[in-house]
Design a protein around this motif. Structure first.
Motif, PDB file in Angstrom:
ATOM      1  N   UNK A  45       0.830  -1.215   0.000  1.00 11.27           N
ATOM      2  CA  UNK A  45       0.000   0.000   0.000  1.00 11.27           C
ATOM      3  C   UNK A  45       0.865   1.267   0.000  1.00 11.27           C
ATOM      4  N   UNK A  46       1.868   1.286  -0.874  1.00  7.76           N
ATOM      5  CA  UNK A  46       2.753   2.446  -0.990  1.00  7.76           C
ATOM      6  C   UNK A  46       1.955   3.630  -1.514  1.00  7.76           C
ATOM      7  N   UNK A  47       2.180   4.780  -0.907  1.00  9.95           N
ATOM      8  CA  UNK A  47       1.425   5.991  -1.235  1.00  9.95           C
ATOM      9  C   UNK A  47       2.151   6.791  -2.316  1.00  9.95           C
ATOM     10  N   UNK A  48       1.410   7.126  -3.359  1.00 11.14           N
ATOM     11  CA  UNK A  48       1.884   7.999  -4.423  1.00 11.14           C
ATOM     12  C   UNK A  48       0.953   9.194  -4.496  1.00 11.14           C
ATOM     13  N   UNK A  49       1.491  10.343  -4.810  1.00  6.95           N
ATOM     14  CA  UNK A  49       0.676  11.540  -5.017  1.00  6.95           C
ATOM     15  C   UNK A  49       0.834  11.911  -6.481  1.00  6.95           C
ATOM     16  N   UNK A  50      -0.288  11.875  -7.207  1.00  7.78           N
ATOM     17  CA  UNK A  50      -0.240  12.083  -8.650  1.00  7.78           C
ATOM     18  C   UNK A  50      -1.136  13.254  -9.049  1.00  7.78           C
ATOM     19  N   UNK A  51      -0.823  13.894 -10.172  1.00  8.13           N
ATOM     20  CA  UNK A  51      -1.647  15.014 -10.637  1.00  8.13           C
ATOM     21  C   UNK A  51      -3.054  14.566 -11.029  1.00  8.13           C
ATOM     22  N   UNK A  52      -4.016  15.392 -10.745  1.00 11.57           N
ATOM     23  CA  UNK A  52      -5.405  15.085 -11.116  1.00 11.57           C
ATOM     24  C   UNK A  52      -5.542  14.975 -12.629  1.00 11.57           C
ATOM     25  N   UNK A  53      -4.691  15.656 -13.371  1.00 10.03           N
ATOM     26  CA  UNK A  53      -4.756  15.604 -14.832  1.00 10.03           C
ATOM     27  C   UNK A  53      -4.601  14.174 -15.354  1.00 10.03           C
ATOM     28  N   UNK A  54      -3.981  13.285 -14.588  1.00 16.89           N
ATOM     29  CA  UNK A  54      -3.837  11.895 -15.011  1.00 16.89           C
ATOM     30  C   UNK A  54      -5.197  11.211 -15.159  1.00 16.89           C
ATOM     31  N   UNK A  55      -6.201  11.689 -14.462  1.00 15.44           N
ATOM     32  CA  UNK A  55      -7.530  11.079 -14.552  1.00 15.44           C
ATOM     33  C   UNK A  55      -8.103  11.172 -15.963  1.00 15.44           C
ATOM     34  N   UNK A  56      -7.629  12.133 -16.744  1.00 12.15           N
ATOM     35  CA  UNK A  56      -8.121  12.290 -18.121  1.00 12.15           C
ATOM     36  C   UNK A  56      -7.335  11.444 -19.119  1.00 12.15           C
ATOM     37  N   UNK A  57      -6.204  10.908 -18.720  1.00 10.02           N
ATOM     38  CA  UNK A  57      -5.362  10.159 -19.647  1.00 10.02           C
ATOM     39  C   UNK A  57      -5.936   8.756 -19.872  1.00 10.02           C
ATOM     40  N   UNK A  58      -6.007   8.311 -21.135  1.00 11.26           N
ATOM     41  CA  UNK A  58      -6.589   6.993 -21.426  1.00 11.26           C
ATOM     42  C   UNK A  58      -5.907   5.832 -20.703  1.00 11.26           C
ATOM     43  N   UNK A  59      -4.596   5.878 -20.535  1.00 12.65           N
ATOM     44  CA  UNK A  59      -3.908   4.787 -19.830  1.00 12.65           C
ATOM     45  C   UNK A  59      -4.312   4.717 -18.365  1.00 12.65           C
ATOM     46  N   UNK A  60      -4.428   5.869 -17.708  1.00 19.24           N
ATOM     47  CA  UNK A  60      -4.840   5.882 -16.307  1.00 19.24           C
ATOM     48  C   UNK A  60      -6.305   5.479 -16.188  1.00 19.24           C
ATOM     49  N   UNK A  61      -7.130   5.927 -17.129  1.00 17.47           N
ATOM     50  CA  UNK A  61      -8.535   5.527 -17.120  1.00 17.47           C
ATOM     51  C   UNK A  61      -8.676   4.021 -17.283  1.00 17.47           C
ATOM     52  N   UNK A  62      -7.823   3.440 -18.117  1.00 20.07           N
ATOM     53  CA  UNK A  62      -7.851   1.992 -18.307  1.00 20.07           C
ATOM     54  C   UNK A  62      -7.466   1.268 -17.013  1.00 20.07           C
ATOM     55  N   UNK A  63      -6.470   1.789 -16.308  1.00 18.70           N
ATOM     56  CA  UNK A  63      -6.088   1.206 -15.017  1.00 18.70           C
ATOM     57  C   UNK A  63      -7.249   1.284 -14.029  1.00 18.70           C
ATOM     58  N   UNK A  64      -7.917   2.429 -13.957  1.00 29.23           N
ATOM     59  CA  UNK A  64      -9.064   2.575 -13.055  1.00 29.23           C
ATOM     60  C   UNK A  64     -10.192   1.618 -13.443  1.00 29.23           C
ATOM     61  N   UNK A  65     -10.422   1.499 -14.735  1.00 28.02           N
ATOM     62  CA  UNK A  65     -11.478   0.604 -15.207  1.00 28.02           C
ATOM     63  C   UNK A  65     -11.152  -0.844 -14.832  1.00 28.02           C
ATOM     64  N   UNK A  66      -9.901  -1.253 -15.064  1.00 21.50           N
ATOM     65  CA  UNK A  66      -9.493  -2.607 -14.709  1.00 21.50           C
ATOM     66  C   UNK A  66      -9.661  -2.853 -13.210  1.00 21.50           C
ATOM     67  N   UNK A  67      -9.196  -1.909 -12.404  1.00 16.55           N
ATOM     68  CA  UNK A  67      -9.295  -2.061 -10.948  1.00 16.55           C
ATOM     69  C   UNK A  67     -10.755  -2.155 -10.511  1.00 16.55           C
ATOM     70  N   UNK A  68     -11.605  -1.356 -11.114  1.00 17.36           N
ATOM     71  CA  UNK A  68     -13.029  -1.389 -10.767  1.00 17.36           C
ATOM     72  C   UNK A  68     -13.651  -2.729 -11.140  1.00 17.36           C
ATOM     73  N   UNK A  69     -13.331  -3.229 -12.326  1.00 17.94           N
ATOM     74  CA  UNK A  69     -13.897  -4.499 -12.781  1.00 17.94           C
ATOM     75  C   UNK A  69     -13.421  -5.672 -11.928  1.00 17.94           C
TER      76      UNK A  69
END
Length: 100
Positions: A45-69
């Motif tokens: 559970x290592x903590x990373x602080x990332x820019x909110x702009x990453x939420x719009x990037x397709x690669x990050x969205x794909x990671x979120x989608x995978x994690x949700x599924x």
């Protein structure tokens, strides 16, 4: 695809609520800079602080989608989003996002 966007919208809303200032909140040295959000990754559970702009990037969205599924979203009461991928995978993804 509509279902996928709903999941991302829900994640964005949870992050917005987490990062919005609360009455009586106390500032600590672990505060997240404006325009960023915390993400907890991997078994440790290592903590990373990332820019909110990453939420719009397709690669990050794909990671979120995978994690949700695979696992659904785990939202920490202290703030942040838990993504159950390996640290190495996450660091590789972040490197790609920084270079794009």
């Amino acid at each position: 695809m509509g279902i996928r966007l709903v999941g991302i919208s829900e994640a964005k809303e949870k992050l917005r609520r987490t990062l919005s200032p609360r009455k009586g909140s106390i500032s600590t040295s672990n505060d997240v800079p404006k325009g960023h959000f915390p993400v907890y990754v991997g078994e440790a559970q290592r903590r990373f602080v990332v820019p909110i702009s990453y939420l719009r990037h397709p690669l990050f969205q794909e990671l979120l989608h995978w994690a949700e599924q695979e696992f659904g979203y785990e939202h920490r009461p202290t703030g942040g989003l838990t993504i159950p991928c390996s640290e190495d995978y996450f660091l590789t993804l972040i490197s790609l996002l920084k270079s794009s």
